[in-house]
Write a protein that holds these residues in place. Sequence first.
Motif, PDB file in Angstrom:
ATOM      1  N   GLY A 163       0.812  -1.213   0.000  1.00  0.00           N
ATOM      2  CA  GLY A 163       0.000   0.000   0.000  1.00  0.00           C
ATOM      3  C   GLY A 163       0.839   1.254   0.000  1.00  0.00           C
ATOM      4  O   GLY A 163       2.056   1.222   0.210  1.00  0.00           O
ATOM      5  N   CYS A 164       0.165   2.378  -0.243  1.00  0.00           N
ATOM      6  CA  CYS A 164       0.854   3.666  -0.244  1.00  0.00           C
ATOM      7  C   CYS A 164      -0.098   4.772   0.180  1.00  0.00           C
ATOM      8  O   CYS A 164      -1.248   4.830  -0.279  1.00  0.00           O
ATOM      9  N   ASN A 165       0.366   5.638   1.082  1.00  0.00           N
ATOM     10  CA  ASN A 165      -0.300   6.889   1.433  1.00  0.00           C
ATOM     11  C   ASN A 165       0.598   8.013   0.919  1.00  0.00           C
ATOM     12  O   ASN A 165       1.698   8.195   1.439  1.00  0.00           O
ATOM     13  N   TYR A 166       0.142   8.736  -0.066  1.00  0.00           N
ATOM     14  CA  TYR A 166       0.967   9.788  -0.664  1.00  0.00           C
ATOM     15  C   TYR A 166       0.527  11.140  -0.124  1.00  0.00           C
ATOM     16  O   TYR A 166      -0.543  11.647  -0.473  1.00  0.00           O
ATOM     17  N   LEU A 167       1.340  11.687   0.758  1.00  0.00           N
ATOM     18  CA  LEU A 167       1.116  12.974   1.426  1.00  0.00           C
ATOM     19  C   LEU A 167      -0.038  12.912   2.434  1.00  0.00           C
ATOM     20  O   LEU A 167      -0.759  11.937   2.541  1.00  0.00           O
ATOM     21  N   PHE A 168      -0.183  14.004   3.177  1.00  0.00           N
ATOM     22  CA  PHE A 168      -1.032  14.016   4.363  1.00  0.00           C
ATOM     23  C   PHE A 168      -2.519  13.785   4.100  1.00  0.00           C
ATOM     24  O   PHE A 168      -3.175  13.095   4.895  1.00  0.00           O
ATOM     25  N   PRO A 169      -3.117  14.314   3.030  1.00  0.00           N
ATOM     26  CA  PRO A 169      -4.536  14.018   2.810  1.00  0.00           C
ATOM     27  C   PRO A 169      -4.831  12.532   2.660  1.00  0.00           C
ATOM     28  O   PRO A 169      -5.950  12.094   2.874  1.00  0.00           O
ATOM     29  N   THR A 174       4.556  11.255   6.918  1.00  0.00           N
ATOM     30  CA  THR A 174       5.795  11.900   6.515  1.00  0.00           C
ATOM     31  C   THR A 174       5.726  12.284   5.045  1.00  0.00           C
ATOM     32  O   THR A 174       4.982  11.676   4.259  1.00  0.00           O
ATOM     33  N   VAL A 175       6.501  13.281   4.661  1.00  0.00           N
ATOM     34  CA  VAL A 175       6.547  13.728   3.271  1.00  0.00           C
ATOM     35  C   VAL A 175       7.384  12.788   2.413  1.00  0.00           C
ATOM     36  O   VAL A 175       7.082  12.573   1.239  1.00  0.00           O
ATOM     37  N   HIS A 176       8.429  12.208   2.992  1.00  0.00           N
ATOM     38  CA  HIS A 176       9.341  11.356   2.218  1.00  0.00           C
ATOM     39  C   HIS A 176       8.549  10.224   1.558  1.00  0.00           C
ATOM     40  O   HIS A 176       7.812   9.486   2.208  1.00  0.00           O
ATOM     41  N   SER A 177       8.725  10.054   0.256  1.00  0.00           N
ATOM     42  CA  SER A 177       7.960   9.062  -0.509  1.00  0.00           C
ATOM     43  C   SER A 177       8.277   7.645  -0.038  1.00  0.00           C
ATOM     44  O   SER A 177       9.443   7.286   0.130  1.00  0.00           O
ATOM     45  N   HIS A 178       7.246   6.837   0.151  1.00  0.00           N
ATOM     46  CA  HIS A 178       7.448   5.472   0.631  1.00  0.00           C
ATOM     47  C   HIS A 178       6.211   4.618   0.382  1.00  0.00           C
ATOM     48  O   HIS A 178       5.129   5.124   0.112  1.00  0.00           O
TER      49      HIS A 178
END
Length: 353
Positions: A163-169, A174-178
Amino acid sequence: MTIKFDKMTEESTFLNPANNFEPQTQKIEYRVDPLTKETTFINVTAIERGVKWSIELDEAELQEIVEKSRAGCFMCTGQVEKVTPKYPKEIIPEGRLTVGQVYLFPNTFALARYAAVLTFPGKHFLRLDEYTPRVLTDCLNCALEFIRRVHRSDPDAEHAVIGCNYLFPAGSSTVHSHFHIFMTAFPFDEVKRLVAESKRYFDENSANYWSELVEAERGEGERYIGRIGNTDWLTPFAPIGGKGVQGLVRGKANFLEFDDGDIGDLAQGLSKVLGYYQRQKVSSFNLLIYSGPLGTKLEYFWPGLRVVVRGYLPPFYTSDINWRGKLLLRREEWFDMPETVAAQLKEEFKNTG
């Protein structure tokens, strides 16, 4: 073929004070998912008039957030090697896993028997159009190498998701891409439901639902985006989120069956979707890549990928998941009609090599 795309319409009428209290009527579509029978509500009138959640983060604001977050970032080169945990030698002998530009380590706050983080130490923040096929291939290869190693050492951990959560919304801390990997002995509810419903469909129709879905969508022509190698891409008839896109891996049942071609096809398709999001000025997204139980051949199930965008209302963060989505489990679409997203993405997929 027994797949049906059922939808009903309702109308909501009120007296509009902005137009001298003249009656105003809005059209609402009620769509039923062909497999799960879950429903999505779409305010067609609002979408047609351009009334929708904001998905764009001001570029200057985003750049400021990215720059401020660099200081002391634990995922960046020089820090990630010092401060992140390691796996026991019987699971990952080297403690952490590296494939290409991707670095994998245990999540400090685990919500599964195995919870891993995959990140890119050399690049603090990846814009959506920087998720190239090469970047995503490294990411998927690293994830699947981890899944294979864990399953060899612990066969009971047969349920895995990426899975991935991209940015706070999208729920990122964290901002760092993961990216994330969860592996456990207990099935995840949504995947368990998809597997069960796929089996029900197979038992009732003597056919693989996913194969029939692709053929039905190709025939309809409105939501089928295209095929890349062994993967098919479409927008769901009853979407679970804004600008939702779905990718399917043909003829496979679980991650352990994936080959290099499947990985490359998924990477290329997802890169096209994220590039499209960038051009649509999307700020945030959620991603899920799922499969059936590891090591189990299921003739009625195909693994897949789901990605949706998340809304953002500047200057304050406001979640686009409210009481209806969180507690009522109701799905609502406020971004675009699935058919519109598919039509736009078809242009992106025409250039597939």
